[in-house]
Design an enzyme around this catalytic site. Structure first.
Site, PDB file in Angstrom:
ATOM      1  N   CYS A  25       0.831  -1.207   0.000  1.00 26.89           N
ATOM      2  CA  CYS A  25       0.000   0.000   0.000  1.00 26.89           C
ATOM      3  C   CYS A  25       0.866   1.257   0.000  1.00 26.89           C
ATOM      4  CB  CYS A  25      -0.926  -0.035   1.221  1.00 26.89           C
ATOM      5  SG  CYS A  25      -1.755   1.527   1.573  1.00 26.89           S
ATOM      6  N   CYS A  28       0.090   3.841   2.697  1.00 25.99           N
ATOM      7  CA  CYS A  28       0.524   3.329   4.003  1.00 25.99           C
ATOM      8  C   CYS A  28       1.985   3.670   4.255  1.00 25.99           C
ATOM      9  CB  CYS A  28       0.343   1.819   4.086  1.00 25.99           C
ATOM     10  SG  CYS A  28      -1.375   1.259   3.950  1.00 25.99           S
TER      11      CYS A  28
END
Length: 261
Positions: A25, A28
């Site tokens: 991600c 993230c």
């Protein structure tokens, strides 16, 4: 990881911020270093736990993680706030400042848990003791007002007298005023409907809530519009103050509604 120990149990001592993330991600990887830096800067206020959703899919499913990054704040074993996406540092700081429990909120949460095991008299005593130290605490004032609603209605109104129309507790204040009007019915008012209303007032003062509900329904069945719809307003007040799950509400609300409509 032991989520129960590291998050649920730990949050009963210190708030825990949980960062749900995954290695693939991109956002993230942007959020991660920011929230980790904040955790180091606030090590005395909260703890950070990172949950890799690829390694712990059951935890992600349990907390309905549909997109990442997702950040949840736990306190006393429960989620009390959350956000999604890679927010900048200043926005995360503002979020933390808004939702991190204060000493007052901790005391209040502990008191609410304790109240569940107390009788009505002890609950009032505990709430009044709390308000002696935190006199402006709105939720405590509201809860104490509801506990006095049928016995000392004027005292209950005094607790909420500054509540304005847009406030969430305004409906409670209006309900209390309807009951106070019921209590103050003129003895000279004649007719069966006024007799039933005076009986309801007396029953409320004696905490005979089942009897009061029946007397109010009797009054509504005779004339629901008398004295600016006092029978209707008193019934609505009674059932709303008791709540949908109270045995008296469950027993009588449907009959009351049938007479209204």
């Amino acid at each position: 990881m032991n989520f129960s120990k590291e998050v649920i149990e730990a949050s009963r001592v210190t708030p825990v911020v949980v960062d749900f993330w995954a290695p693939w991600c991109g956002p993230c990887r942007v959020l991660g270093p920011v929230i980790e830096e904040l955790a180091q800067e606030n090590i005395d206020r909260w703890q950070l736990v990172k949950v890799n959703t690829e390694e712990s899919p059951e935890i992600a499913e349990q907390y309905a993680i549909r997109s990442i990054p997702n950040v949840k704040l736990f306190s006393n074993g429960k989620v009390i706030a959350e956000f999604a996406g890679a927010l900048p540092k200043h926005q995360i700081e503002a979020w933390l400042n808004e939702y991190l429990p204060t000493e007052e909120t901790k005391q209040w949460e502990e008191l609410k848990e304790a109240l569940e095991g107390l009788d009505a008299t002890e609950q009032k005593a505990q709430l009044e003791a709390f308000l002696s130290e935190q006199p402006t605490h709105e939720e405590a004032r509201h809860l104490l007002a509801k506990s006095w609603a049928f016995i000392k209605t004027a005292k209950a109104i005094e607790l909420l007298k500054d509540v304005k129309m847009a406030h969430p507790h305004y409906a409670t204040l209006q309900d209390l005023k309807a009951l106070e009007e019921l209590n103050g019915l003129d003895e000279s008012a004649e007719g069966a409907v006024f007799t039933a209303l005076r009986e309801a007032a007396q029953q409320l003062s004696q905490t005979d809530l089942d009897g009061a509900a029946q007397s109010i329904i009797k009054a509504v069945s005779m004339d629901k519009e008398v004295q600016d719809e006092l029978p209707r307003r008193a019934g609505v007040a009674l059932f709303r103050l008791l709540g949908d799950h109270d045995v008296v509400t469950k027993k009588h609300r449907r009959t009351f509604d049938m007479w209204l409509y």
